[in-house]
Design a protein around this motif. Sequence first.
Motif, mmCIF file in Angstrom:
data_model
loop_
_atom_site.group_PDB
_atom_site.id
_atom_site.type_symbol
_atom_site.label_atom_id
_atom_site.label_comp_id
_atom_site.label_asym_id
_atom_site.label_seq_id
_atom_site.Cartn_x
_atom_site.Cartn_y
_atom_site.Cartn_z
ATOM 1 N N ARG A 138 76.031 71.744 19.135
ATOM 2 C CA ARG A 138 76.141 73.090 19.701
ATOM 3 C C ARG A 138 75.029 73.408 20.701
ATOM 4 O O ARG A 138 74.046 72.661 20.795
ATOM 5 N N ASP A 139 75.206 74.502 21.442
ATOM 6 C CA ASP A 139 74.288 74.833 22.535
ATOM 7 C C ASP A 139 72.838 74.864 22.082
ATOM 8 O O ASP A 139 71.926 74.507 22.817
ATOM 9 N N THR A 140 72.621 75.348 20.846
ATOM 10 C CA THR A 140 71.260 75.415 20.341
ATOM 11 C C THR A 140 70.999 74.253 19.388
ATOM 12 O O THR A 140 70.078 74.287 18.590
ATOM 13 N N TYR A 161 83.183 72.084 21.148
ATOM 14 C CA TYR A 161 84.430 72.759 21.495
ATOM 15 C C TYR A 161 85.015 72.220 22.797
ATOM 16 O O TYR A 161 85.419 72.963 23.681
ATOM 17 N N GLY A 242 86.959 71.036 18.222
ATOM 18 C CA GLY A 242 87.694 71.369 19.441
ATOM 19 C C GLY A 242 87.745 72.866 19.713
ATOM 20 O O GLY A 242 88.193 73.300 20.766
ATOM 21 N N GLY A 243 87.325 73.670 18.744
ATOM 22 C CA GLY A 243 87.308 75.113 18.951
ATOM 23 C C GLY A 243 88.668 75.763 18.838
ATOM 24 O O GLY A 243 88.816 76.953 19.087
ATOM 25 N N GLY A 244 89.685 74.994 18.461
ATOM 26 C CA GLY A 244 91.012 75.566 18.265
ATOM 27 C C GLY A 244 91.607 76.177 19.518
ATOM 28 O O GLY A 244 92.528 76.975 19.442
ATOM 29 N N LYS A 245 91.094 75.799 20.692
ATOM 30 C CA LYS A 245 91.591 76.443 21.913
ATOM 31 C C LYS A 245 92.888 75.819 22.388
ATOM 32 O O LYS A 245 93.758 76.512 22.879
ATOM 33 N N LYS B 161 80.959 82.716 26.330
ATOM 34 C CA LYS B 161 80.199 82.886 25.088
ATOM 35 C C LYS B 161 80.931 83.821 24.133
ATOM 36 O O LYS B 161 80.307 84.570 23.392
ATOM 37 N N LYS B 166 90.930 83.352 14.648
ATOM 38 C CA LYS B 166 92.092 82.491 14.779
ATOM 39 C C LYS B 166 93.212 83.078 13.940
ATOM 40 O O LYS B 166 93.596 82.545 12.904
ATOM 41 N N LYS B 202 91.192 83.708 27.924
ATOM 42 C CA LYS B 202 90.963 82.395 27.316
ATOM 43 C C LYS B 202 89.960 81.544 28.101
ATOM 44 O O LYS B 202 89.200 80.776 27.508
ATOM 45 N N GLU B 203 89.957 81.699 29.432
ATOM 46 C CA GLU B 203 89.006 80.928 30.248
ATOM 47 C C GLU B 203 87.567 81.185 29.813
ATOM 48 O O GLU B 203 86.691 80.345 29.993
ATOM 49 N N VAL B 205 86.746 82.226 26.664
ATOM 50 C CA VAL B 205 86.589 82.114 25.214
ATOM 51 C C VAL B 205 86.035 80.737 24.870
ATOM 52 O O VAL B 205 86.472 79.730 25.408
ATOM 53 N N LYS B 206 85.029 80.736 23.991
ATOM 54 C CA LYS B 206 84.468 79.450 23.588
ATOM 55 C C LYS B 206 85.228 78.877 22.409
ATOM 56 O O LYS B 206 85.446 77.686 22.324
ATOM 57 N N ILE B 207 85.601 79.750 21.457
ATOM 58 C CA ILE B 207 86.233 79.233 20.249
ATOM 59 C C ILE B 207 87.155 80.286 19.629
ATOM 60 O O ILE B 207 86.862 81.483 19.693
ATOM 61 N N TYR B 208 88.276 79.809 19.100
ATOM 62 C CA TYR B 208 89.129 80.643 18.252
ATOM 63 C C TYR B 208 88.931 80.158 16.818
ATOM 64 O O TYR B 208 89.374 79.061 16.465
ATOM 65 N N ARG B 216 77.588 81.061 14.055
ATOM 66 C CA ARG B 216 77.698 81.003 15.512
ATOM 67 C C ARG B 216 76.931 82.143 16.164
ATOM 68 O O ARG B 216 76.279 81.965 17.188
ATOM 69 N N ASP B 221 75.140 80.501 19.569
ATOM 70 C CA ASP B 221 76.211 79.701 20.146
ATOM 71 C C ASP B 221 77.198 80.586 20.909
ATOM 72 O O ASP B 221 77.741 80.198 21.926
#
Lengths: 297, 344
Positions: A138-140, A161, A242-245, B161, B166, B202-203, B205-208, B216, B221
């Motif tokens: 993760r970023d941190t 992600y 994967g972040g579920g995106k 960020k 979900k 969505k563009e 959004v980091k995570i669902y 987080r 994060d």
Amino acid sequence: MKKLFNIIDQYKGVLPSALMVGIFMLIPILIIVVYSFMIPNPNGGGRTGFSFDFFQKLFFCRDLFDNLVFSTGYLKIFFRSMWISIIAVIVSLLVGFPVAYYIATQNADRRNFLVLLITIPFWTNLLIRTYSWILVLRDTGLVNSMLISSGIINEPITLLYTEGAIILGLVYTYVPFMILPIYASLERLDIRLIEASRDLYTTHWGALRYVVIPLAMPGIIAGSILVFIPSIGAFIAPELLGGGKNLMLGSLVQLQFSSGRNWPFGSALAVIIMAIVLIALLIQARNSRKNGTEIVH
Amino acid sequence: MKNIITLIGASALALSAGMTSAIAEEELFIYNWTDYTSPDLIKKFEKETGIAVTLDTFDSNETLLAKLKSGATGYDIVVPSHNFVELFIKEDLLQEINASKLSGYENLSDDFKNSFWDTGNTYTIPWMQGATSFTIDTDAYKGDIHTFDLLFNPPKELQGKIGMFKSANDVISTAQIALGIPLCSENPTEMTKVLELLKKQKEHVKIYSSDGILERLVSGDVAVHQNWSGYSIRAREKKASLAYAFPKEGVPSFSDNLAVPQGAKNYDNAIKFIEFMMQPENAAIQSNFAGYANGVKGSAKFFNDAMRNSPEVNPPEGTNFIFTKACSEKGIKLEAKVWESLLQ
């Protein structure tokens, strides 16, 4: 009648395993297949009836206005899953082959010890191991904070992600399945064959290309299939890393049983994943017949 | 090596001993949302009644629905949200508890005696109520936080960020409130607008995900995350710059409920637990742990200071709370379609 008893008598040894396979594998699969042809109940479950809805749903969908339109949505998910799984297989092979080769060239005691080391990650729960990658990526996390404190980058790079993170998660989880079969075929490799090829003036690369790899081929194919099969239906790595995106097949199946409330479609997708696996296994079986080498486990 | 074997043997013995004693005792199996049950509350209940409680957890109403629908039994208490209660009743997944005849019913606040999802409390009693907007890091963004614009049209510093739930229903309801479209809309034109808004968002959004929100937010994060108000308190306690938004467009809110599923093996113990929860002191223990209001009159005097003074529990004057709704079959289908096209 007597003949029947004879048959039973002859095969009674396999009866327990046949029962196991029947009860714990065939019946559940049958239930899934039956469900995939049912009519979805609005709140989950299925009504009795017969429908090919799922098949139509793969290529066409009703848009929000209820018009039937051609849709590549599910195909996109399908190809994304295939693509990610194939990359995971290739990376596993690139990582796994040298490791297997190294282990195979050690003396017997060391070999056993190294094989034991390969299996150690399996002692820890998969979920915990995958969560640990979140802390690293993760970023941190570990990687970014190390890169930043050493002055290589100023802003954290997005590692978590992403599809790369999913592939990393899959390779990390399944690479032992690549190493072990390759090791098994390399272990029986006669070192003198390599010496002979060197005596006949091949290069290092030539010896690898024309002697080692062909002899390791059954292991490479078995390993590739063992990595590919769990990757195509993977759920944990795509969800957590994967972040579920963007959905993969495993998440799509889960979605049908939760908020999608379309159990028959979920079942149909599961059957399709099984079909892909079966095709992969058939290709392998054909290959090994062609080469005249059966995979020895 | 020998030591290890003795150790394993000893612990196996201890385990089996523990199991036999558990079988001899009265039992209660609770199926509740993750990280949502006060350990002190369970201890107090076990001490007062001698009933051994086992807790299992789920992450969304849909999971609970699918689990009960699949015929899973063995749970004595389940905790569906208000917008799912009617559906659970219709699907014949709950047993009648006739709460009005139980001791302590007079303690319930009148709002929850006449709730639109279970008037007269035939099947449920209220458990916790809270908001479902978002938590934001005020170090990352300095302006006014009480608007959904920050989620759906994020300024530069928040782009990439953002964390979202979900869950189709939670995300789509929020988008509908932000757009001023009625909840559970069955109008395709309106739902197309919802889909467009979510696709555009969505563009950035980091995570669902509905798990791991606290980590987080605290690790930095994400700078914004859709969140429950009580859970936001715990995030703030770990990182002071986190604040909870009560958007001016309206704040989606929920009320979770205790219910007894069909096939419960320990119905009487479940009723004991429900009566236990209608005592103000016990409801307060749960509120202090989870950071949500409860539906029991007189529990506020047992709140601890952290609960009494937290901004998450005391929203600004004039906040418009909107209870999310149970959608019709058509509404649910539209939601599922929007959600799937969003994630394809």
